[in-house]
Design a protein around this motif. Sequence first.
Motif: not given
Length: 444
Positions: A144, A166, A168, A182, A203, A261
């Motif tokens: 990060m 990012f 997930t 995060v 995110i 990511t």
Amino acid sequence: MKTTKIVIAGGGFAGLYAAMHFEKRLARRADVEVTLVSRENFILFTPMLHEVAAGDLYPGDIVNPLRRILRHVKVVEADVCTVDLTGRIVGCRGGIAERELNFEFDHLLLTLGSETNFFNMDGVRDWSVTMKSLTDAALLRNRMVALLEEASLQSDEAERRQLLTFVTAGGGFSGAETTGAVNDFLRETVRYYPGLNEELIRIVVIHPGDFLLPELGQELGDYAERKLRERKVDVIKGVRVAGYDGARVTLTDGNTIAASTLIWTAGVKPSPVIAALPCEKERGRLLVSEYLAVTGVPGLWAAGDCAAVPILNTENFHPPTAQHGLREGVTVAKNIEATILDRSLKPFRYKMMGQLASIGHRTGVAMVFGIKFSGFIAWLLWRSVYLLKLPRLAKKTRVALSWLLEMIFSKDLEQMLTLRDVELISRIATSVRSDVAEKSVRGG
């Protein structure tokens, strides 16, 4: 005098708590030899792993050296590779030179846990970030910071957005907690980069179900989703990740997300060692009796994530959680001891007390004894419960002090591991292995 050899394969919660029981009851005896084989020489307190990624705790805060806990149990740092049930030998590889190590056993306790399941998606396996180990959490935090630094050097806005996106995969405990951590870290630290702003950060959490945190039920799952959305997290439900090439996440509905990511928390599978055993299994886990013994193989036992432990008088199995694993470890150790001493065995009985999750920004969700909590109270309960469960007073004190300092001061921004460091470590490891191999050849 015949020595009874007990081998514990795996140093997670189940393996360690079994070893701790043997430490007190059998390991001091001259006619019993207890060996714990673990990939690491420490026990990782996994419930706090996401706090390392968020920079709230340092990696050393949530690990305890096995040799500090076990004085009479023999500790071996090695990878378990094979189990020969006929010859009753556990084959391992250890050390820089990956030396072959073999351990004979009269009783073998398998507590090998689980591994990340990428569902045969090579791109996801090669490019995604996982959250299973201490290294994973530390590298995610470094990643990060590195991406913030890289984005500050870019002039193209689309490139900046991709670097600071990012995604997930998975909205269970690990996915929801990591996403919240995060999000907190990036939105708090981006202000120290004058050329960047919070609008560049995206995110995303991808979850195949209808609500997050399915283990806690829809009410708390919906609450977690609402809180994450309030903090500008995108929640996409009803789809899965279908592929990733390091730059773009492809979803099963055909949509794509440009992201540098992908954090993979979407599945686990038993160790390959377990898969290779000719024993009855339940969804890949070793099927054991209520006494945690593997049926049909005398002296073979299993506990933790790699074991399917039946709930008495039902057709269901206990979930693979830490609170179950450590208690299974104690029960199976007592039953191994009872077998050696020719005593009666006791079945595993345990009713889950509750489950808790921290979703970032001093907010949590919890269900304890059937009572639901959410918000700050649940977050405070999460910290209190896991602080008490963390082994050793020294670690409890360090974590409590770290949490206190985190509430007073902002997060640190140092990048402790750079690409140059990785390249240097790789060169050193290659040199050491070559030197060891050369000496082995000369010695042979």
